[in-house]
Scaffold this motif. Structure first.
Motif, PDB file in Angstrom:
ATOM      1  N   GLY A  43       0.912  -1.271  -0.094  1.00 16.99           N
ATOM      2  CA  GLY A  43       0.101  -0.119   0.023  1.00 16.99           C
ATOM      3  C   GLY A  43       0.730   1.422  -0.044  1.00 16.99           C
ATOM      4  N   MET A  44       2.200   1.134  -0.056  1.00 15.01           N
ATOM      5  CA  MET A  44       2.828   2.525  -0.209  1.00 15.01           C
ATOM      6  C   MET A  44       2.535   3.180  -1.124  1.00 15.01           C
ATOM      7  N   ILE A  45       2.513   4.758  -0.992  1.00 10.57           N
ATOM      8  CA  ILE A  45       1.798   5.690  -1.755  1.00 10.57           C
ATOM      9  C   ILE A  45       0.221   5.137  -1.843  1.00 10.57           C
ATOM     10  N   GLN A  46      -0.474   5.840  -1.241  1.00 12.22           N
ATOM     11  CA  GLN A  46      -1.879   5.038  -0.848  1.00 12.22           C
ATOM     12  C   GLN A  46      -2.943   5.522  -1.902  1.00 12.22           C
ATOM     13  N   THR A  47      -2.992   6.746  -2.418  1.00 11.39           N
ATOM     14  CA  THR A  47      -3.719   7.225  -3.564  1.00 11.39           C
ATOM     15  C   THR A  47      -3.196   7.537  -4.633  1.00 11.39           C
ATOM     16  N   GLY A  48      -4.317   7.545  -5.898  1.00 12.97           N
ATOM     17  CA  GLY A  48      -3.767   8.207  -6.879  1.00 12.97           C
ATOM     18  C   GLY A  48      -3.469   9.654  -6.968  1.00 12.97           C
ATOM     19  N   GLU A  49      -3.964  10.398  -6.243  1.00  9.97           N
ATOM     20  CA  GLU A  49      -3.668  11.608  -5.897  1.00  9.97           C
ATOM     21  C   GLU A  49      -2.125  12.075  -5.391  1.00  9.97           C
ATOM     22  N   GLN A  50      -1.850  10.960  -4.499  1.00 10.44           N
ATOM     23  CA  GLN A  50      -0.213  11.063  -3.889  1.00 10.44           C
ATOM     24  C   GLN A  50       0.552  10.755  -5.095  1.00 10.44           C
ATOM     25  N   TYR A  51       0.263   9.589  -5.765  1.00  9.83           N
ATOM     26  CA  TYR A  51       1.094   9.516  -6.835  1.00  9.83           C
ATOM     27  C   TYR A  51       1.455  10.438  -7.857  1.00  9.83           C
ATOM     28  N   GLN A  52       0.092  10.990  -8.219  1.00  5.83           N
ATOM     29  CA  GLN A  52       0.397  12.315  -9.053  1.00  5.83           C
ATOM     30  C   GLN A  52       1.424  13.360  -8.491  1.00  5.83           C
ATOM     31  N   PHE A  53       1.018  13.476  -7.130  1.00  7.66           N
ATOM     32  CA  PHE A  53       2.082  14.384  -6.324  1.00  7.66           C
ATOM     33  C   PHE A  53       3.455  14.128  -6.395  1.00  7.66           C
ATOM     34  N   VAL A  54       3.818  12.862  -6.328  1.00 11.70           N
ATOM     35  CA  VAL A  54       5.050  12.336  -6.363  1.00 11.70           C
ATOM     36  C   VAL A  54       5.597  12.848  -7.770  1.00 11.70           C
ATOM     37  N   HIS A  55       5.122  12.702  -8.976  1.00 13.20           N
ATOM     38  CA  HIS A  55       5.388  13.381 -10.169  1.00 13.20           C
ATOM     39  C   HIS A  55       5.555  14.770 -10.272  1.00 13.20           C
ATOM     40  N   HIS A  56       4.928  15.558  -9.628  1.00 13.54           N
ATOM     41  CA  HIS A  56       4.982  17.033  -9.558  1.00 13.54           C
ATOM     42  C   HIS A  56       6.114  17.383  -8.725  1.00 13.54           C
ATOM     43  N   VAL A  57       6.421  16.632  -7.610  1.00 19.53           N
ATOM     44  CA  VAL A  57       7.608  16.989  -7.058  1.00 19.53           C
ATOM     45  C   VAL A  57       8.746  16.722  -7.508  1.00 19.53           C
ATOM     46  N   LEU A  58       9.009  15.592  -8.433  1.00 20.64           N
ATOM     47  CA  LEU A  58      10.142  15.406  -9.121  1.00 20.64           C
ATOM     48  C   LEU A  58      10.225  16.308 -10.072  1.00 20.64           C
ATOM     49  N   SER A  59       9.232  16.543 -10.831  1.00 17.13           N
ATOM     50  CA  SER A  59       9.137  17.449 -11.937  1.00 17.13           C
ATOM     51  C   SER A  59       9.680  18.919 -11.362  1.00 17.13           C
ATOM     52  N   LEU A  60       9.320  19.313 -10.254  1.00 21.75           N
ATOM     53  CA  LEU A  60       9.854  20.561  -9.826  1.00 21.75           C
ATOM     54  C   LEU A  60      11.298  20.370  -9.336  1.00 21.75           C
ATOM     55  N   TYR A  61      11.860  19.379  -8.855  1.00 16.42           N
ATOM     56  CA  TYR A  61      12.932  19.165  -8.481  1.00 16.42           C
ATOM     57  C   TYR A  61      13.980  19.179  -9.449  1.00 16.42           C
ATOM     58  N   GLU A  62      13.589  18.471 -10.711  1.00 14.65           N
ATOM     59  CA  GLU A  62      14.546  18.534 -11.944  1.00 14.65           C
ATOM     60  C   GLU A  62      14.537  20.052 -12.442  1.00 14.65           C
ATOM     61  N   LYS A  63      13.702  21.006 -12.529  1.00 15.69           N
ATOM     62  CA  LYS A  63      13.564  22.191 -12.779  1.00 15.69           C
ATOM     63  C   LYS A  63      14.537  22.914 -11.704  1.00 15.69           C
ATOM     64  N   GLN A  64      14.577  22.622 -10.605  1.00 14.40           N
ATOM     65  CA  GLN A  64      15.474  23.247  -9.564  1.00 14.40           C
ATOM     66  C   GLN A  64      16.940  22.930 -10.130  1.00 14.40           C
ATOM     67  N   LEU A  65      17.297  21.595 -10.324  1.00 17.81           N
ATOM     68  CA  LEU A  65      18.631  21.262 -10.741  1.00 17.81           C
ATOM     69  C   LEU A  65      19.100  21.638 -11.977  1.00 17.81           C
ATOM     70  N   SER A  66      18.252  21.903 -12.923  1.00 24.83           N
ATOM     71  CA  SER A  66      18.363  22.337 -14.330  1.00 24.83           C
ATOM     72  C   SER A  66      18.766  24.102 -14.037  1.00 24.83           C
ATOM     73  N   HIS A  67      17.958  24.681 -13.364  1.00 26.79           N
ATOM     74  CA  HIS A  67      18.275  26.101 -13.159  1.00 26.79           C
ATOM     75  C   HIS A  67      19.558  26.388 -12.325  1.00 26.79           C
ATOM     76  N   THR A  68      19.883  25.433 -11.309  1.00 24.28           N
ATOM     77  CA  THR A  68      21.432  25.613 -10.602  1.00 24.28           C
ATOM     78  C   THR A  68      22.233  25.047 -11.506  1.00 24.28           C
ATOM     79  N   ALA A  69      22.303  24.380 -12.356  1.00 21.03           N
ATOM     80  CA  ALA A  69      23.336  23.938 -13.437  1.00 21.03           C
ATOM     81  C   ALA A  69      23.377  25.194 -14.439  1.00 21.03           C
ATOM     82  N   GLU A  70      22.498  25.922 -14.973  1.00 19.98           N
ATOM     83  CA  GLU A  70      22.440  26.848 -15.810  1.00 19.98           C
ATOM     84  C   GLU A  70      23.052  27.944 -15.108  1.00 19.98           C
ATOM     85  N   GLU A  71      23.020  28.466 -13.660  1.00 19.63           N
ATOM     86  CA  GLU A  71      23.977  29.424 -13.128  1.00 19.63           C
ATOM     87  C   GLU A  71      25.340  29.251 -12.746  1.00 19.63           C
TER      88      GLU A  71
END
Length: 566
Positions: free
Chosen positions: A538-566
């Motif tokens: 049951g880890m990651i209990q709901t579909g909403e939480q599964y979507q949220f993990v994707h959103h968090v990783l998407s934002l984290y990749e944006k952060q990494l890309s922005h840091t690399a550009e600087e």
């Protein structure tokens, strides 16, 4: 060739997370009964049932329409009677009668009218005819009588038109009313989170509605959107095992006395074996570009989430009397192969060695990187501290409030100092951040002293997701830094919420996937979810939480890309 199970065999008891004993899987690539009937392949009995179904459905529809019309007619008649009584009451009051006597006279008038329609003796006296002559000879307030009559006629005309139109529209539609048709229930929920940007490059993100729209999957419907077959490995799975709806994960509070014998030596059924196979082989590697697109595709994420087996433990596998007092929820139990076993003087006493907790693998298959556990109860606070000391845990991440409508976790730490199971726990410092608090403890046992950090994140609602992603990423990174600073002999990081599967699963998955994104430049959220569920169901209990993990990783990749550009 891969095959998927049909959701048409779903158990009608939506709160159950286990298959009915007589439930068999139905494959999506096999023709359904209706298709066989249309092709002339089905048996004679099935054909007869199909022919009789429209007839019974039509009779049910007709009876429903008749009942509805009768009810509407009663309402119209009541409206007509009230309008007439009110009108004549006003007339008699204007004529100088008292208010109560005017009501009696108004009822006499209604009595007079009804005597022409229904053959019965007058109810309010036999002088109705005399009263009507009195009304007819009155000229001063005759307009009230005429107006009352006009209102009555208008109500009758509208009633007839409304009744005829309702009957005709119902007959023309030929559909069964909602309450008589398929009773379907949404198993999806609007996400509670909003997409927050870390950097100034906001034009790189797709625009989102204030409340992102998620697909509504209907129970008993086989029209779920399938994920990309070219990148997603799918194997046959047990239907109930892959259900991830909020309904199916309704957690029942513990009640004593639920023990049924069940042996540990039982073999896995084919359905269970297929679920295990899926969890071992499921994978969907996402590059940064694919991750950003995937994070916006709520429908595909929901479909992928529902296809992934939950891998819950059957409560029958734990048949020990008194064990119910050590579980916060009777349907959320530790998977047997990875559960944490407490050391005890009496190893034969199962209760003394039991705690509702599992070891979880970390990034790149790191063994026992995390421990996922339920929020301690009053009965298990001592067991919890025994586990902390036994496993040499340097960090506790708590992602729940103590109460959310009801108790979610016992306050297992002291204000100053306390002793549990001969372990002395002392609070050294408390630091309050924006979204979490940090407590530093000193643990002493048999002359040995250790340091322990507890991160208490309180901005995450139960079975939902945080409103913003950056605070969670900050906490993940802070916990990673603290883990690196811990002594080399330290053990797993303990993460818990209330049940130890939903918010706990999201945090651990995010931590693992952030490491993968930094190291490999890609993420495999599906594979990580499968691995977590192999270790704890049951880890990651709901579909909403599964979507949220994707959103968090998407934002984290944006952060990494922005840091690399600087």
């Amino acid at each position: 060739m891969t095959r998927k199970l049909s959701s048409s065999t779903r158990s009608p008891t939506e709160d159950s997370i286990f298959l009915r004993p007589d439930e068999d899987p139905v494959w999506l690539d096999e023709p359904t009964k209706i298709e066989k009937t249309l092709d002339g392949i089905s048996s004679k009995d099935e054909s007869t049932k199909c022919k009789d179904a429209p007839s019974s459905q039509g009779e049910e529809l007709f009876l429903h329409k008749v009942c509805a019309l009768v009810l509407q007619l009663h309402c119209w008649v009541a409206l007509f009677a009230v309008s007439q009584v009110t009108g004549y009451w006003a007339f008699f009051v204007m004529e100088g009668n008292g208010p109560f006597y005017s009501i009696y006279k108004a009822l006499q008038v209604i009595d007079f009218y009804l005597s022409f329609i229904l053959p019965y003796h007058p109810i309010f006296g036999v002088d109705s005819a005399v009263l009507m002559k009195e009304i007819a000879n009155t000229k001063e307030h005759k307009w009230i009588v005429n107006g009352t009559a006009g209102i009555g006629v208008a109500i009758c005309v509208i009633m007839v038109i409304h009744t005829v139109s309702k009957w005709q529209s119902g007959a023309g539609s030929g559909t069964v009313p909602k309450e008589l048709g398929d009773r379907r229930q949404s198993v999806s929920r609007q996400p509670s989170f909003t997409l927050s940007e870390w950097t100034d490059a906001q034009e790189d993100l797709l625009d989102l509605d204030p409340v992102p729209q998620t697909p509504v999957f209907e129970i008993g419907n086989d029209s779920r959107t399938e994920a990309d077959s070219a990148t997603l490995t799918v194997t046959p799975v047990g239907l109930q095992e892959r259900r991830g709806s909020n309904v199916s994960l309704t957690l029942d509070m513990c009640t004593p006395g639920c023990t049924e014998p069940y042996g540990y030596g039982a073999q896995l059924s084919p359905r269970d074996q297929s679920a295990q196979e899926y969890l071992r082989q499921g994978t969907h590697v996402l590059t940064p570009a694919m991750l950003h697109i995937r994070a916006m595709d709520d429908q595909a994420l929901q479909a992928e989430f529902y296809e992934t087996p939950m891998n819950f433990v059957d409560p029958k596998e734990y048949s020990y009397p008194g064990l119910v007092r050590k579980n916060r929820y009777k349907t959320i139990l530790p998977n047997t192969h990875s559960r944490v076993i407490l050391k005890s003087d009496d190893e034969e006493d199962f209760l003394s060695t039991y705690i509702n907790a599992n070891y979880l693998k970390g990034y790149d298959g790191e063994e026992q990187a995390y421990i996922a556990t339920q929020g301690p109860t009053v009965n298990t606070v001592g067991d919890f501290w025994r586990m902390v000391w036994q496993e040499r845990c340097p960090i506790i991440v708590m992602i729940t409030n103590l109460e959310e409508k009801n108790e979610k976790c016992a306050e297992y730490w002291p204000e100053d100092s306390v002793t549990h199971e001969d372990i002395e726990i002392t609070v050294v410092s408390v630091t309050q951040e924006d979204d979490y608090s940090l407590r530093v403890f000193t643990l002493k046992y048999e002359g040995e002293e250790r340091s322990l950090r507890q991160y208490w994140y309180t901005s995450w609602p139960d079975q939902k997701t945080p409103d913003k992603a950056p605070p969670l990423l900050e906490l993940v990174q802070e916990v990673e830094r603290a883990r690196e600073e811990a002594p080399p002999s330290s053990g797993p990081t303990i993460v818990h919420c209330s049940a130890g599967i939903g918010r706990t699963g999201c945090f651990i998955a995010t931590s693992i996937l952030c490491k993968q994104l930094r190291t490999e430049g890609v993420v495999d959220i599906l594979k990580t979810t499968c691995q977590l569920r192999l270790d704890r169901g049951g880890m990651i209990q709901t579909g909403e939480q599964y979507q949220f993990v994707h959103h968090v990783l998407s934002l984290y990749e944006k952060q990494l890309s922005h840091t690399a550009e600087e």
